[in-house]
Scaffold this motif. Sequence first.
Motif, PDB file in Angstrom:
ATOM      1  N   PRO A 203      19.594 -19.771 -18.440  1.00  0.00           N
ATOM      2  CA  PRO A 203      18.765 -18.747 -19.082  1.00  0.00           C
ATOM      3  C   PRO A 203      18.461 -17.615 -18.108  1.00  0.00           C
ATOM      4  O   PRO A 203      18.533 -17.777 -16.888  1.00  0.00           O
ATOM      5  N   ALA A 204      18.096 -16.482 -18.660  1.00  0.00           N
ATOM      6  CA  ALA A 204      17.762 -15.331 -17.816  1.00  0.00           C
ATOM      7  C   ALA A 204      16.512 -15.634 -17.001  1.00  0.00           C
ATOM      8  O   ALA A 204      15.530 -16.155 -17.535  1.00  0.00           O
ATOM      9  N   PRO A 205      16.513 -15.335 -15.705  1.00  0.00           N
ATOM     10  CA  PRO A 205      15.317 -15.593 -14.886  1.00  0.00           C
ATOM     11  C   PRO A 205      14.196 -14.619 -15.231  1.00  0.00           C
ATOM     12  O   PRO A 205      14.453 -13.453 -15.553  1.00  0.00           O
ATOM     13  N   ALA A 206      12.974 -15.102 -15.165  1.00  0.00           N
ATOM     14  CA  ALA A 206      11.815 -14.248 -15.448  1.00  0.00           C
ATOM     15  C   ALA A 206      11.404 -13.524 -14.173  1.00  0.00           C
ATOM     16  O   ALA A 206      11.385 -14.121 -13.095  1.00  0.00           O
ATOM     17  N   PRO A 207      11.071 -12.245 -14.284  1.00  0.00           N
ATOM     18  CA  PRO A 207      10.591 -11.521 -13.093  1.00  0.00           C
ATOM     19  C   PRO A 207       9.341 -12.190 -12.544  1.00  0.00           C
ATOM     20  O   PRO A 207       8.517 -12.702 -13.304  1.00  0.00           O
ATOM     21  N   PRO A 208       9.171 -12.206 -11.223  1.00  0.00           N
ATOM     22  CA  PRO A 208       8.000 -12.860 -10.628  1.00  0.00           C
ATOM     23  C   PRO A 208       6.732 -12.072 -10.899  1.00  0.00           C
ATOM     24  O   PRO A 208       6.761 -10.848 -11.059  1.00  0.00           O
ATOM     25  N   VAL A 209       5.631 -12.793 -10.969  1.00  0.00           N
ATOM     26  CA  VAL A 209       4.323 -12.167 -11.117  1.00  0.00           C
ATOM     27  C   VAL A 209       3.673 -12.164  -9.739  1.00  0.00           C
ATOM     28  O   VAL A 209       3.309 -13.215  -9.214  1.00  0.00           O
ATOM     29  N   HIS A 210       3.588 -10.996  -9.133  1.00  0.00           N
ATOM     30  CA  HIS A 210       3.033 -10.911  -7.795  1.00  0.00           C
ATOM     31  C   HIS A 210       1.514 -10.980  -7.847  1.00  0.00           C
ATOM     32  O   HIS A 210       0.889 -10.367  -8.723  1.00  0.00           O
ATOM     33  N   PRO A 211       0.907 -11.736  -6.936  1.00  0.00           N
ATOM     34  CA  PRO A 211      -0.561 -11.762  -6.883  1.00  0.00           C
ATOM     35  C   PRO A 211      -1.109 -10.392  -6.535  1.00  0.00           C
ATOM     36  O   PRO A 211      -0.413  -9.547  -5.969  1.00  0.00           O
ATOM     37  N   SER A 212      -2.353 -10.176  -6.896  1.00  0.00           N
ATOM     38  CA  SER A 212      -2.984  -8.884  -6.609  1.00  0.00           C
ATOM     39  C   SER A 212      -2.980  -8.601  -5.115  1.00  0.00           C
ATOM     40  O   SER A 212      -3.254  -9.462  -4.293  1.00  0.00           O
ATOM     41  N   ARG A 213      -2.609  -7.401  -4.748  1.00  0.00           N
ATOM     42  CA  ARG A 213      -2.560  -7.009  -3.348  1.00  0.00           C
ATOM     43  C   ARG A 213      -3.797  -6.196  -2.962  1.00  0.00           C
ATOM     44  O   ARG A 213      -3.770  -5.428  -2.020  1.00  0.00           O
ATOM     45  N   GLY A 214      -4.864  -6.421  -3.678  1.00  0.00           N
ATOM     46  CA  GLY A 214      -6.077  -5.676  -3.357  1.00  0.00           C
ATOM     47  C   GLY A 214      -6.252  -4.523  -4.319  1.00  0.00           C
ATOM     48  O   GLY A 214      -5.315  -4.047  -4.947  1.00  0.00           O
ATOM     49  N   SER A 215      -7.475  -4.094  -4.450  1.00  0.00           N
ATOM     50  CA  SER A 215      -7.761  -3.005  -5.375  1.00  0.00           C
ATOM     51  C   SER A 215      -7.187  -1.693  -4.863  1.00  0.00           C
ATOM     52  O   SER A 215      -7.027  -1.489  -3.665  1.00  0.00           O
ATOM     53  N   MET A 216      -6.867  -0.836  -5.786  1.00  0.00           N
ATOM     54  CA  MET A 216      -6.369   0.485  -5.427  1.00  0.00           C
ATOM     55  C   MET A 216      -7.506   1.302  -4.826  1.00  0.00           C
ATOM     56  O   MET A 216      -8.672   1.138  -5.201  1.00  0.00           O
ATOM     57  N   PRO A 217      -7.197   2.171  -3.865  1.00  0.00           N
ATOM     58  CA  PRO A 217      -8.267   2.989  -3.279  1.00  0.00           C
ATOM     59  C   PRO A 217      -8.862   3.929  -4.322  1.00  0.00           C
ATOM     60  O   PRO A 217      -8.159   4.421  -5.217  1.00  0.00           O
ATOM     61  N   SER A 218     -10.159   4.165  -4.202  1.00  0.00           N
ATOM     62  CA  SER A 218     -10.823   5.095  -5.106  1.00  0.00           C
ATOM     63  C   SER A 218     -10.385   6.512  -4.782  1.00  0.00           C
ATOM     64  O   SER A 218      -9.747   6.769  -3.748  1.00  0.00           O
ATOM     65  N   SER A 219     -10.723   7.432  -5.657  1.00  0.00           N
ATOM     66  CA  SER A 219     -10.356   8.835  -5.423  1.00  0.00           C
ATOM     67  C   SER A 219     -11.012   9.355  -4.141  1.00  0.00           C
ATOM     68  O   SER A 219     -10.408  10.125  -3.377  1.00  0.00           O
ATOM     69  N   ALA A 220     -12.247   8.917  -3.869  1.00  0.00           N
ATOM     70  CA  ALA A 220     -12.935   9.334  -2.644  1.00  0.00           C
ATOM     71  C   ALA A 220     -12.241   8.777  -1.410  1.00  0.00           C
ATOM     72  O   ALA A 220     -12.049   9.482  -0.414  1.00  0.00           O
TER      73      ALA A 220
END
Length: 300
Positions: A203-220
């Motif tokens: 069967p076709a392999p499923a793309p991996p689900v990467h764990p969160s690498r931390g929140s994105m920086p705020s605009s500030a």
Amino acid sequence: ENDLLLLDRDFGIRFQHIFDTLWAARILGWQRPSLASILEEHFGVKLDKRWQRTDWGRRPLTPEQLSYARLDTHYLLALRDLLARQLQQKQRWQEALDMFAELVHIRWQEKPRPDMWRLRGLRELDDQQLAVCQALFDWREKQAQRRNRPPFKIMRNETLLYLARRQPATLAELRQTPGLPRRLPPHVARRILQVIRKGQRAPAPAPPVHPSRGSMPSSAERAVYETLRAWRSQQAQKRGVDADVILTNHVLMTLARQHPQTMEELAALHLLGEWKMQQYGPAIIDICRKAGKKETAGKD
């Protein structure tokens, strides 16, 4: 850094006193900081670059390999003395010592299992081709581990993707594959065809689900980061060095997130050595303070 990582991994060797010729040359702003370039420019010695990627696991070593290895180390002490004098003359000695002190803490960490999804060009494959690609990728990794060789020495990525797309069914078709040796052993060729057929049934392999690498920086935070980057570019241009010699992107982002307002707060982050604290600390604090005032004004 690679030398330190491998010596730690294979032998548990740790170091207390390091002089890194590459970092010393980069701190001085030398445009060609590699050992081969430095030896040619300052000692009149030309290393044959062909031997950089030769198979050093073979025995016996050839006379050419022995000569290259000898020259690769023979001038290191003289080069260390040359670099040390220039670092002291240009008042960069403490900066270099701070960098060398950081290298002492380098440790080997096991890398995650090789991931097929890092290959470029996967988006062009359909489900069955992805399954074949996964089968070939897994086979290549096992061969590389068994033979103690890097995976690209077993089969290049371009060749692997070509096989996943074309999926040759016969030895004649397989031997038309770009990147495979012309004299591919028959048993290896048959095994590759078996792996392809195995992938076709999977069967076709499923793309991996990467764990969160931390929140994105705020605009500030992003604004502070970009301001710090602009300041870093100016400093690098003044000194004639690469930007990461001043500060790395990781350090800039940590500064943008932590937002130190005093030299004490900056020192507590343990991001800068003694020399960089003195040279760059006040400017960094000034940037963070101004950004804090703008943020406060914006909220008002």
